[in-house]
Design a protein around this motif. Structure first.
Motif, PDB file in Angstrom:
ATOM      1  N   LYS A 286      -0.081  -4.026 -11.053  1.00  0.00           N
ATOM      2  CA  LYS A 286      -0.605  -3.340 -10.007  1.00  0.00           C
ATOM      3  C   LYS A 286      -1.834  -2.547 -10.405  1.00  0.00           C
ATOM      4  N   ASN A 287      -1.891  -1.664 -11.482  1.00  0.00           N
ATOM      5  CA  ASN A 287      -2.995  -1.140 -11.994  1.00  0.00           C
ATOM      6  C   ASN A 287      -4.315  -2.063 -11.694  1.00  0.00           C
ATOM      7  N   ALA A 288      -4.097  -3.194 -12.341  1.00  0.00           N
ATOM      8  CA  ALA A 288      -5.497  -4.230 -12.094  1.00  0.00           C
ATOM      9  C   ALA A 288      -5.888  -4.723 -10.909  1.00  0.00           C
ATOM     10  N   LEU A 289      -4.712  -5.100 -10.098  1.00  0.00           N
ATOM     11  CA  LEU A 289      -4.890  -5.277  -8.748  1.00  0.00           C
ATOM     12  C   LEU A 289      -5.370  -4.290  -7.788  1.00  0.00           C
ATOM     13  N   ASP A 290      -5.077  -3.018  -7.814  1.00  0.00           N
ATOM     14  CA  ASP A 290      -5.685  -1.683  -7.283  1.00  0.00           C
ATOM     15  C   ASP A 290      -7.209  -1.920  -7.479  1.00  0.00           C
ATOM     16  N   LEU A 291      -7.613  -1.917  -8.781  1.00  0.00           N
ATOM     17  CA  LEU A 291      -8.979  -1.607  -9.105  1.00  0.00           C
ATOM     18  C   LEU A 291      -9.687  -2.858  -8.374  1.00  0.00           C
ATOM     19  N   TRP A 292      -9.200  -4.046  -8.483  1.00  0.00           N
ATOM     20  CA  TRP A 292      -9.775  -5.293  -8.229  1.00  0.00           C
ATOM     21  C   TRP A 292     -10.062  -5.240  -6.561  1.00  0.00           C
ATOM     22  N   LEU A 293      -8.925  -5.048  -5.825  1.00  0.00           N
ATOM     23  CA  LEU A 293      -9.103  -4.773  -4.466  1.00  0.00           C
ATOM     24  C   LEU A 293     -10.021  -3.804  -3.919  1.00  0.00           C
ATOM     25  N   ASN A 294     -10.079  -2.766  -4.297  1.00  0.00           N
ATOM     26  CA  ASN A 294     -10.846  -1.539  -4.270  1.00  0.00           C
ATOM     27  C   ASN A 294     -12.506  -1.913  -4.483  1.00  0.00           C
ATOM     28  N   ALA A 295     -12.480  -2.787  -5.513  1.00  0.00           N
ATOM     29  CA  ALA A 295     -13.733  -3.081  -5.920  1.00  0.00           C
ATOM     30  C   ALA A 295     -14.276  -4.362  -4.856  1.00  0.00           C
ATOM     31  N   ASN A 296     -13.605  -5.074  -4.345  1.00  0.00           N
ATOM     32  CA  ASN A 296     -13.634  -6.249  -3.517  1.00  0.00           C
ATOM     33  C   ASN A 296     -12.861  -5.953  -2.409  1.00  0.00           C
ATOM     34  N   VAL A 297     -13.481  -5.030  -1.374  1.00  0.00           N
ATOM     35  CA  VAL A 297     -12.842  -4.509  -0.009  1.00  0.00           C
ATOM     36  C   VAL A 297     -12.640  -5.586   0.845  1.00  0.00           C
ATOM     37  N   GLU A 298     -13.457  -6.696   1.001  1.00  0.00           N
ATOM     38  CA  GLU A 298     -13.364  -7.725   1.873  1.00  0.00           C
ATOM     39  C   GLU A 298     -12.057  -8.699   1.491  1.00  0.00           C
ATOM     40  N   HIS A 299     -11.893  -8.930   0.315  1.00  0.00           N
ATOM     41  CA  HIS A 299     -10.804  -9.539  -0.355  1.00  0.00           C
ATOM     42  C   HIS A 299      -9.345  -8.970   0.053  1.00  0.00           C
ATOM     43  N   GLY A 300      -9.588  -7.415  -0.069  1.00  0.00           N
ATOM     44  CA  GLY A 300      -8.410  -6.827   0.153  1.00  0.00           C
ATOM     45  C   GLY A 300      -7.849  -6.894   1.703  1.00  0.00           C
ATOM     46  N   ARG A 301      -8.626  -6.837   2.357  1.00  0.00           N
ATOM     47  CA  ARG A 301      -8.541  -6.802   3.810  1.00  0.00           C
ATOM     48  C   ARG A 301      -8.003  -8.164   4.268  1.00  0.00           C
ATOM     49  N   LYS A 302      -8.495  -8.974   3.683  1.00  0.00           N
ATOM     50  CA  LYS A 302      -8.010 -10.830   3.859  1.00  0.00           C
ATOM     51  C   LYS A 302      -6.404 -10.760   3.529  1.00  0.00           C
ATOM     52  N   LEU A 303      -6.294 -10.193   2.221  1.00  0.00           N
ATOM     53  CA  LEU A 303      -4.996 -10.430   1.620  1.00  0.00           C
ATOM     54  C   LEU A 303      -4.027  -9.663   2.465  1.00  0.00           C
ATOM     55  N   ALA A 304      -4.265  -8.182   3.137  1.00  0.00           N
ATOM     56  CA  ALA A 304      -3.615  -7.392   3.491  1.00  0.00           C
ATOM     57  C   ALA A 304      -3.255  -8.119   4.949  1.00  0.00           C
ATOM     58  N   ASP A 305      -4.197  -8.653   5.692  1.00  0.00           N
ATOM     59  CA  ASP A 305      -4.107  -9.329   6.936  1.00  0.00           C
ATOM     60  C   ASP A 305      -2.924 -10.548   6.621  1.00  0.00           C
ATOM     61  N   ILE A 306      -3.095 -11.309   5.811  1.00  0.00           N
ATOM     62  CA  ILE A 306      -2.174 -12.411   5.556  1.00  0.00           C
ATOM     63  C   ILE A 306      -0.785 -11.641   5.522  1.00  0.00           C
ATOM     64  N   ALA A 307      -0.545 -10.569   4.589  1.00  0.00           N
ATOM     65  CA  ALA A 307       0.873 -10.230   4.608  1.00  0.00           C
ATOM     66  C   ALA A 307       1.223  -9.489   5.794  1.00  0.00           C
ATOM     67  N   ILE A 308       0.367  -8.693   6.484  1.00  0.00           N
ATOM     68  CA  ILE A 308       0.801  -8.257   7.960  1.00  0.00           C
ATOM     69  C   ILE A 308       1.415  -9.302   8.988  1.00  0.00           C
ATOM     70  N   ARG A 309       0.309 -10.353   9.024  1.00  0.00           N
ATOM     71  CA  ARG A 309       0.714 -11.523   9.770  1.00  0.00           C
ATOM     72  C   ARG A 309       2.136 -12.094   9.432  1.00  0.00           C
ATOM     73  N   GLN A 310       2.436 -12.126   8.067  1.00  0.00           N
ATOM     74  CA  GLN A 310       3.777 -12.812   7.693  1.00  0.00           C
ATOM     75  C   GLN A 310       4.808 -11.703   8.160  1.00  0.00           C
ATOM     76  N   ALA A 311       4.658 -10.619   7.943  1.00  0.00           N
ATOM     77  CA  ALA A 311       5.786  -9.593   8.476  1.00  0.00           C
ATOM     78  C   ALA A 311       5.947  -9.648  10.013  1.00  0.00           C
ATOM     79  N   GLN A 312       4.970  -9.582  10.625  1.00  0.00           N
ATOM     80  CA  GLN A 312       5.000  -9.987  12.286  1.00  0.00           C
ATOM     81  C   GLN A 312       5.944 -11.047  12.224  1.00  0.00           C
ATOM     82  N   ALA A 313       5.521 -12.334  11.970  1.00  0.00           N
ATOM     83  CA  ALA A 313       6.220 -13.514  11.851  1.00  0.00           C
ATOM     84  C   ALA A 313       7.801 -13.483  11.592  1.00  0.00           C
TER      85      ALA A 313
END
Length: 653
Positions: free
Chosen positions: A361-388
């Motif tokens: 968690k600590n490592a991914l927190d840092l990585w996502l906030n350093a790579n915001v575009e990657h974080g948005r893509k990852l969050a979008d996948i999870a949200i679409r999966q939740a909606q499905a």
């Protein structure tokens, strides 16, 4: 027929390696000899993991034997100070002997693949012949075993340079202990390749004498290179996320060196690749370290999505939404790993969830906030999966809505209707039901307490089943009508993906289990066939271990007396003062607090659930056994069977 004699002479004491030969399935896989070879390979890998040796060589010989050689330190060849027997002989002939028990002061192996204490002694027990060559202290030492017994004692056969060190073990597996003597080449290659992946810079080779073929693996890029190769060019949604972290001297929660290395990828389509290891042991059935990885990834993605206000109103993320398209290779280092079973397919160590989850968690927190575009893509996948997932659940609910029977009043239902996640616990007694209700995860776990013992339904007609209140409530709660074995039953109304029988860990609890299993096998056979029925395994004992050194006080739960004995032996080997720990015995589930019941029996990450199936015996043989055990007119057959098999029962009264 004369009654079999039962007196003092009936008690047999199994010595040495005899228990292994009597019941090999308790110690290893018996479908083929691969696992007994892996025990030797794992020892060679442990030497490399400890920083000794750069080479592991495996050879398949034309005479059916296999040799495993390493350039590690070599097994000690002197006498054991207490046993006054060569240490190398003890390693191969004693079930509970080895260098991995010594954890004090770093020990010979700070991290190794388990402490069950059987290892290569099982390899020896199940082999017609086993030859050992040890290069150490300037000498080449040899020893030969036949049928598990010493044939040629340890002796120095030659002299070598003092730099020449290592061990070679040549094994002739005994075919009578295995379904087939053929070693699955694909599985062996996978095991060897994975060692090379996890031990960057270590060369692992396989020589096939029959064809003269030599295969070698050497991975300089470790986990990343391996996962890239395994994904075989599949499109990645974001770049691979990799990292590692290990506890330092100042860590108050974990021992020095404990931690994990990982590489994780998310792909748009195609199969996912998931492999995990603990101290180089492949854990094909996953376990608590994988649960920690899943929890860490989910926590970090959810925190990122909440921080950036990405989650639409009414959408609730769960771990599976993040994990659905995840591929990973995870390598954990755990000082004292607890595995499920001797074949070590699944890690049970509870601390491993917190260990891996926190670091990831600590490592991914840092990585996502350093790579915001990657974080948005990852969050979008999870949200679409939740909606499905939500849309799918609504469709199921709509289909069920017409003509649904009124659910039982004592059923405490869950919030979700997604049967890929929902679970129903059939709990023995109201008091245990109360603890289960308070301890459960109300989102996906439902509780149905049962009063007393369920009716023996083996010879009850299907149309008379509902005269029994308990059976009526079970059928209505699960949403499936009773049906004949082999019939094409309608499971469209099924409300729970897992139906878990939860009873006390005593004789009465076992009786209730049998009665419920009789009901499901006879009248809900499709649920058993499709893998929806499980037996939960609550512990019988709790051991409170005091703090020792940097290790905090902890609780150890044991299923039965055998696990309790093993736990106490392990504590002694760790240097915990004899008598400083206290043992509590649970009289029943109702005696457990909600937290204890969750931790030991209901938490998906740490519980032990036993899936119910007919196994290798098949449906017909299972039906015959139930006829004999549960049929009203079969008392004579039951008596004969009990007289023959009663000594095999391991009961706690």
């Amino acid at each position: 027929m004369a009654t079999p004699r039962y007196d003092e002479a009936s008690i047999r004491v199994l010595k040495g390696l005899e228990p292994v030969r009597q019941r090999p399935g308790m110690y290893t896989r018996t479908d083929n000899p691969l696992h007994i070879l892996q025990e030797v390979i794992d020892n060679a890998a442990d030497e490399a993991l400890a920083g000794h040796g750069k080479l592991i060589k495996v050879s398949l010989h034309t005479d059916g034997s296999v040799s495993i050689e390493d350039d590690g330190r070599g097994i000690p060849v002197g006498l054991h100070p207490e046993e006054l027997t060569p240490v190398a002989e003890l390693v191969f002939t004693r079930l509970h002997a080895g260098g991995k028990f010594d954890k004090k002061g770093g020990g010979a192996y700070a991290f190794s693949g388990g402490l069950h204490g059987v290892g290569v002694s099982v390899t020896n027990a199940l082999s017609k012949r086993l030859e050992v060559t040890i290069w150490r202290d300037g000498g080449a030492h040899e020893m030969v075993f036949a049928g598990g017994e010493v044939q040629t004692p340890l002796h120095q056969a030659d002299t070598v340079g003092r730099r020449k060190t290592g061990t070679r073990v040549r094994v002739w597996p005994d075919a009578k202990y295995f379904d087939t003597a053929t070693i699955p080449l694909g599985e062996l290659e996978h095991a060897l390749r994975s060692k090379a992946v996890l031990l960057s810079g270590i060369k692992v080779s396989l020589f096939i004498e029959k064809t003269g073929e030599l295969r070698e693996w050497l991975y300089e890029h470790g986990l990343r290179g391996y996962l890239d190769e395994a994904l075989n060019g599949a499109e990645k949604i974001i770049p691979l996320f990799e990292g590692s972290q290990y506890a330092g001297d100042d860590d108050e929660s974990f021992a020095l060196g404990e931690g994990a290395q990982w590489v994780v990828g998310w792909t748009a389509e195609g199969p996912v690749v998931r492999e995990s290891y603990v101290n180089l042991i492949s854990t094909t059935a996953g376990g608590t370290h994988e649960a920690g990885l899943r929890d860490g990834l989910f926590s970090a993605v959810r925190a990122f999505a909440e921080l950036h206000s990405l989650i639409p109103k009414g959408v609730k993320l769960v771990a599976d939404d993040v994990f659905a398209r995840t591929s990973f290779v995870l390598s954990a280092k755990v000082l004292d790993p607890q595995f499920q079973g001797q074949i070590k397919e699944k890690l049970n160590s509870r601390d491993a969830v917190r260990l891996v989850s926190g670091y990831v968690k600590n490592a991914l927190d840092l990585w996502l906030n350093a790579n915001v575009e990657h974080g948005r893509k990852l969050a979008d996948i999870a949200i679409r999966q939740a909606q499905a997932r939500a849309r799918s659940a609504k469709k199921v609910e709509k289909r069920k809505s017409s003509g649904v029977a009124v659910l039982p009043g004592k059923l405490t239902d869950c919030e979700s209707s997604d049967i890929s996640r929902t679970e129903l616990f059939l709990v023995e007694g109201d008091s245990a039901g109360g603890s289960a209700k308070m301890g459960r995860d109300k989102e996906f776990q439902a509780i149905l307490p049962l009063r007393g013992k369920v009716l023996n339904s083996w010879e009850v007609d299907r149309d008379r089943l509902f005269a029994n209140n308990e059976i009526h409530d079970i059928a209505v709660a699960i949403g499936v009508d009773p049906h004949a074995p082999g019939s094409n039953a309608d499971l469209s109304g099924l409300r729970y993906g897992r139906i878990c029988i939860l009873s006390d860990a005593d004789v009465d609890g076992s009786h209730i289990q049998v009665l419920l299993l009789t009901l499901f096998f006879r009248h809900f056979s499709k649920l058993v066939e499709m893998g929806h029925v499980y037996v939960a395994r609550p512990p019988l004992f709790r051991v409170d271990v005091p703090a020792a050194g940097k290790r905090p006080a902890r609780k150890v739960y044991c299923l039965d007396q055998a696990e309790l004995d093993a736990a106490q032996e392990k504590m002694r080997s760790e240097g915990v003062r004899e008598g400083s720990w206290s043992i509590s015995r649970f009289k029943g589930l109702g005696e457990m607090s909600a937290t204890q019941l969750w931790d030991t029996t209901m938490d998906p990450d740490t519980r032990r659930l036993l899936p119910v199936s007919c196994g290798e015996a098949g449906v017909e043989a299972t039906e015959k056994m139930f006829d004999m055990l549960m049929g009203k007119g079969e008392s004579a057959q039951r008596r004969i069977w009990l007289e023959e098999k009663g000594n095999l029962a391991e009961i706690d009264v």
